[in-house]
Design a protein around this motif. Structure first.
Motif, PDB file in Angstrom:
ATOM      1  N   HIS A  20       0.820  -1.193   0.000  1.00  0.00           N
ATOM      2  CA  HIS A  20       0.000   0.000   0.000  1.00  0.00           C
ATOM      3  C   HIS A  20       0.858   1.248   0.000  1.00  0.00           C
ATOM      4  O   HIS A  20       1.578   1.524   0.930  1.00  0.00           O
ATOM      5  CB  HIS A  20      -0.913   0.006   1.205  1.00  0.00           C
ATOM      6  CG  HIS A  20      -2.053   0.908   0.981  1.00  0.00           C
ATOM      7  ND1 HIS A  20      -3.177   0.514   0.299  1.00  0.00           N
ATOM      8  CD2 HIS A  20      -2.200   2.210   1.256  1.00  0.00           C
ATOM      9  CE1 HIS A  20      -3.970   1.551   0.206  1.00  0.00           C
ATOM     10  NE2 HIS A  20      -3.420   2.584   0.774  1.00  0.00           N
ATOM     11  N   CYS A  25      -2.757   4.667  -4.214  1.00  0.00           N
ATOM     12  CA  CYS A  25      -4.033   5.301  -3.914  1.00  0.00           C
ATOM     13  C   CYS A  25      -4.369   6.338  -4.978  1.00  0.00           C
ATOM     14  O   CYS A  25      -5.489   6.390  -5.469  1.00  0.00           O
ATOM     15  CB  CYS A  25      -3.989   6.014  -2.566  1.00  0.00           C
ATOM     16  SG  CYS A  25      -4.323   4.940  -1.165  1.00  0.00           S
ATOM     17  N   HIS A  51      -8.525  -3.056  -3.915  1.00  0.00           N
ATOM     18  CA  HIS A  51      -7.870  -1.970  -3.199  1.00  0.00           C
ATOM     19  C   HIS A  51      -8.819  -1.391  -2.154  1.00  0.00           C
ATOM     20  O   HIS A  51      -8.432  -1.147  -1.029  1.00  0.00           O
ATOM     21  CB  HIS A  51      -7.426  -0.884  -4.171  1.00  0.00           C
ATOM     22  CG  HIS A  51      -6.759   0.264  -3.475  1.00  0.00           C
ATOM     23  ND1 HIS A  51      -5.441   0.258  -3.125  1.00  0.00           N
ATOM     24  CD2 HIS A  51      -7.260   1.437  -3.032  1.00  0.00           C
ATOM     25  CE1 HIS A  51      -5.152   1.381  -2.506  1.00  0.00           C
ATOM     26  NE2 HIS A  51      -6.227   2.129  -2.438  1.00  0.00           N
ATOM     27  N   CYS A  55      -8.253  -0.721   1.801  1.00  0.00           N
ATOM     28  CA  CYS A  55      -7.906   0.658   2.104  1.00  0.00           C
ATOM     29  C   CYS A  55      -9.133   1.447   2.545  1.00  0.00           C
ATOM     30  O   CYS A  55      -9.946   1.862   1.725  1.00  0.00           O
ATOM     31  CB  CYS A  55      -7.296   1.299   0.866  1.00  0.00           C
ATOM     32  SG  CYS A  55      -6.823   2.993   1.121  1.00  0.00           S
ATOM     33  N   CYS A  58      -9.744   5.013   0.834  1.00  0.00           N
ATOM     34  CA  CYS A  58     -10.350   5.036  -0.488  1.00  0.00           C
ATOM     35  C   CYS A  58     -11.800   4.543  -0.428  1.00  0.00           C
ATOM     36  O   CYS A  58     -12.647   5.025  -1.165  1.00  0.00           O
ATOM     37  CB  CYS A  58      -9.539   4.181  -1.454  1.00  0.00           C
ATOM     38  SG  CYS A  58      -7.987   4.951  -1.919  1.00  0.00           S
TER      39      CYS A  58
HETATM   40 ZN   LIG Z   1      -6.221   3.622  -0.991  1.00  0.00          ZN
END
Ligand SMILES: [Zn+2]
Length: 99
Positions: A20, A25, A51, A55, A58
């Motif tokens: 990550h 991102c 993702h 995450c 996000c």
């Molecule tokens: Zn992300």
């Protein structure tokens, strides 16, 4: 006398399958509006979904973006001024923070 610049050692990509990084991102964020519109090829969609699962940042962003998009679709879209854009951005950020 000629000075040669020493070649910079290249950083090898990390071996871990899902690392990550901020850059990652950003790449995802760039695709997000197409993702929300279902306009991306399946493999990219899958990549983004993965993702998002990993995450929280996000994921929250997508949730608020989806909300904003659906709100906008309910209304005819006028051209936004720079001020309105800034306001909209602020609202999105606030929505993401308050979760
Ligand atoms: Zn992300």
């Amino acid at each position: 006398m000629v000075k040669r610049a020493a070649p910079k050692p290249r950083r090898r990509p990390a071996a871990t399958p899902h690392q990550h990084e901020a850059g990652r991102c950003l790449g995802i964020l760039r695709e997000l509006s197409d993702f929300i519109d279902d306009e991306l090829p399946n493999d990219i969609c899958l990549q983004i979904r993965r993702h998002l699962g990993d995450c929280p940042h996000c994921e929250e962003f997508v949730a608020s973006l989806r909300q904003t998009v659906s709100l906008c679709r309910g209304n005819p879209a006028p051209a936004l001024s720079a001020n309105e854009r800034a306001l909209m951005r602020e609202k999105i950020l606030n929505a993401a923070r308050s979760r």
